[in-house]
Design an enzyme around this catalytic site. Structure first.
Site, PDB file in Angstrom:
ATOM      1  N   THR B  44      38.350  80.185  42.914  1.00  0.00           N
ATOM      2  CA  THR B  44      39.025  80.856  41.805  1.00  0.00           C
ATOM      3  C   THR B  44      40.503  80.985  42.070  1.00  0.00           C
ATOM      4  OG1 THR B  44      37.094  82.187  41.332  1.00  0.00           O
ATOM      5  CG2 THR B  44      39.175  83.162  40.750  1.00  0.00           C
ATOM      6  N   ASP B  60      41.590  81.882  36.133  1.00  0.00           N
ATOM      7  CA  ASP B  60      41.144  80.581  35.606  1.00  0.00           C
ATOM      8  C   ASP B  60      39.713  80.790  35.095  1.00  0.00           C
ATOM      9  OD1 ASP B  60      39.359  78.720  37.932  1.00  0.00           O
ATOM     10  OD2 ASP B  60      40.019  80.770  38.313  1.00  0.00           O
ATOM     11  N   ARG B  62      36.895  78.491  35.838  1.00  0.00           N
ATOM     12  CA  ARG B  62      35.919  77.530  36.372  1.00  0.00           C
ATOM     13  C   ARG B  62      34.995  78.217  37.359  1.00  0.00           C
ATOM     14  NH1 ARG B  62      37.940  71.923  38.920  1.00  0.00           N
ATOM     15  NH2 ARG B  62      38.145  71.504  36.708  1.00  0.00           N
ATOM     16  N   LYS B  76      36.311  85.799  34.235  1.00  0.00           N
ATOM     17  CA  LYS B  76      36.519  86.422  35.538  1.00  0.00           C
ATOM     18  C   LYS B  76      37.275  87.731  35.453  1.00  0.00           C
ATOM     19  CE  LYS B  76      36.443  81.914  37.561  1.00  0.00           C
ATOM     20  NZ  LYS B  76      36.940  80.952  38.517  1.00  0.00           N
ATOM     21  N   GLY B  90      35.492  85.293  44.800  1.00  0.00           N
ATOM     22  CA  GLY B  90      34.491  85.373  45.859  1.00  0.00           C
ATOM     23  C   GLY B  90      33.140  84.997  45.306  1.00  0.00           C
ATOM     24  N   SER B 172      40.559  81.139  46.064  1.00  0.00           N
ATOM     25  CA  SER B 172      40.864  79.952  46.852  1.00  0.00           C
ATOM     26  C   SER B 172      42.203  79.353  46.443  1.00  0.00           C
ATOM     27  CB  SER B 172      39.758  78.916  46.698  1.00  0.00           C
ATOM     28  OG  SER B 172      39.567  78.655  45.329  1.00  0.00           O
ATOM     29  N   ASP B 209      44.275  73.512  43.608  1.00  0.00           N
ATOM     30  CA  ASP B 209      43.010  73.900  44.235  1.00  0.00           C
ATOM     31  C   ASP B 209      41.849  73.252  43.486  1.00  0.00           C
ATOM     32  OD1 ASP B 209      40.966  76.804  44.129  1.00  0.00           O
ATOM     33  OD2 ASP B 209      41.091  75.331  45.737  1.00  0.00           O
ATOM     34  N   SER B 212      39.486  75.671  41.344  1.00  0.00           N
ATOM     35  CA  SER B 212      39.962  76.376  40.137  1.00  0.00           C
ATOM     36  C   SER B 212      40.241  75.351  39.066  1.00  0.00           C
ATOM     37  CB  SER B 212      41.263  77.121  40.425  1.00  0.00           C
ATOM     38  OG  SER B 212      41.138  77.909  41.559  1.00  0.00           O
TER      39      SER B 212
END
Lengths: 217, 280
Positions: B44, B60, B62, B76, B90, B172, B209, B212
């Site tokens: 994330t 984001d 995903r 999220k 997480g 991340s 990343d 994400s």
């Protein structure tokens, strides 16, 4: 003061740190850097607060796992406040240190946090107590802690004088912290100082660029 | 605590029963070592920023399950209270359930005490709960809200550490996002600046990343209310399906059909009277 070897094993956010406390004529100065790290290479916060007020004239500085230290100081704050209501008078610094020691010793298997408790009370004036990782409680006229403290033992041993004035003690603390932050990679950021005296508590912040330089070309 | 914790009464002191059990389990029984289950991460990028009139949170959308994108439009940014929202990174299940539990506790507290919850109260409840579970709940949270004491942004880690910050990114994708925030954050920005900063930070996370991606959600919280913008920016790579996957009845030819009668025998019959309130 025991060396704390286990920073690489602290899970989550660690306050690999430099903390100190110094008694001077009329009060106590407690100080720390402001860096929190995760693992060996990521600074998770440049501005973490490691000087936690547990009562009106009693502060604790924290070292080790941030989560453990915050949980212990929260619990101590609650118990100290309750104790002070029952006794109908402000708590002794020794009482605060005892509470921290009790929490650290009974839970020594699970917790990874060390503390310096310092403050002023009516009975014995300014005092400094060290509660280390395993739950040892010691009273000292000045003390240093955290991973950065190893670099300044020589400096503090040479430069400490009993009964300093406020200005001398402030300069002593700032120099010690600046030297430690200059050599320890997990200490850094700004210097936080809290001056605790009978009339009150004063918070001083010295930003990184205003710190004294020692051959830092 | 008496006012809010109906679901979870607070235990006094620290309770480390589970950590000894975990050590025993991990060191194994006679058959072999039992491995602790690997928590599934959402991969994330979440970010939050305090601006002049409140707080802007961004995330984001995903959710991944190893290499497959499990959900392209995952939410999220979770509701906690009318004036408090929380972004979670997480383990997906942990962030979802932790925020739900927090939200329930705060609603009960509001009803019992007649007061609106403060952001710092939400942080304290989260901190107590996550510390008790010793990092086993993989929830990295950014909590933001506006209450009577002002606008606040806090981060709570899975081990129970917390920090009050003016801006932050987690997940991340937090390193690229933090780069953008560190470069362009200023105190007391106005709304459009703050929204574009958070959106750009999430965008940097999405670009750099793998975990994400997809769209960017924003949530603006002010004294007046909340503006939950979902999505704020849609991914330009939305794939339109080339063909239909629904087949008309009769597409598959039926070759044979057999009907078997199943004989059932009535063995026992009981009647239970139900208590009903008198009906008109």
């Amino acid at each position: 003061m025991e060396k704390q070897h286990s920073y690489s094993q602290v899970k989550g956010v660690s306050t690999g740190t430099t903390i100190l406390a110094v008694k001077f004529n009329g009060g106590v100065i407690i100080g720390s850097d402001s860096r929190a790290s995760m693992g060996e290479s990521y600074v998770s916060s440049k501005t973490i607060n490691k000087l936690i007020q547990v009562h009106d004239r009693i502060f604790c500085c924290i070292a080790g796992s941030l989560a453990d230290a915050q949980a212990v100081t929260k619990m101590a704050k609650f118990q100290l406040s309750f104790h002070s209501i029952q006794m109908e008078s402000p708590p002794l610094v020794k009482a605060a240190a005892s509470i921290m020691r009790e929490l650290c010793y009974s839970n020594k298997e699970e917790l990874q946090a060390g503390f310096i408790t310092a403050g002023w009370d009516r009975k014995k004036g300014p005092q400094i107590y060290v509660v280390s990782l395993g739950g040892m409680l010691l009273s000292q006229p000045f003390t240093i802690g955290g991973s950065g403290s190893t670099y300044i033992y020589g400096y503090v041993d040479a430069k400490f004088k009993p009964d300093m004035s406020l200005e001398e003690a402030k300069q002593f603390s700032i120099n010690a912290l600046a030297l430690a932050m200059g050599r320890d990679n997990v200490s850094g950021g700004v210097v936080h100082l809290v001056v605790i005296t009978e009339p009150g508590v004063k918070h001083i912040v010295v930003p990184g660029d205003k710190l004294p330089k020692f051959h830092d070309e | 605590m008496a006012l809010s914790c109906v679901l979870e009464p607070a235990l006094s002191g620290f309770n480390f029963e589970n950590s000894t059990r975990n050590i025993v389990l991990e060191n194994g029984s006679e058959e072999g070592k039992i491995k602790a289950p690997k928590p599934m991460k959402t991969g994330t990028t979440i970010a939050g920023v305090v601006y002049k009139d409140g707080v802007v949170l961004g995330a984001d959308t995903r959710a991944t399950s190893d290499e497959v994108v499990a959900d392209k439009m995952c939410a999220k940014i979770h509701y906690i209270a009318p004036n408090i929202y929380c972004c979670g990174a997480g383990t997906a299940a942990d962030t979802e359930k932790t925020t739900e539990m927090l939200s329930s506790n705060l609603t009960i507290f509001s009803m019992n005490s007649g007061r609106n919850p403060r952001v710092v109260m939400a942080v304290n409840i989260l901190q107590d709960m996550l510390f008790r579970y010793r990092g086993m709940i993989g929830a990295h949270l950014i909590l933001g809200g506006v209450d009577c004491t002002g606008s606040h942004l806090y981060t709570v880690g899975p081990y129970g550490s917390m920090d009050k910050v003016p801006y932050l990114a987690m997940g991340s994708g937090n390193l690229p996002a933090m780069g953008i925030l560190e470069d362009r954050f200023k105190a007391n920005m106005d709304l459009e600046e703050a929204k574009s900063l958070v959106s750009d930070a999430i965008h940097a996370g999405i670009m750099s990343d793998l975990g994400s991606g997809n769209n960017i959600d924003l949530c603006v919280i002010t004294k007046e209310g909340v503006d939950y913008i979902r999505p704020h920016k849609e991914s330009p790579f939305n794939y339109k399906r080339q063909a239909k996957y629904k087949y008309k009845p009769g597409t598959t030819p039926v070759l044979t059909k057999t009907v078997t009668q199943v004989e059932l025998e009535l063995l026992d019959e009981t009647v239970q009277m139900m208590e009903t309130a008198g009906s008109s």
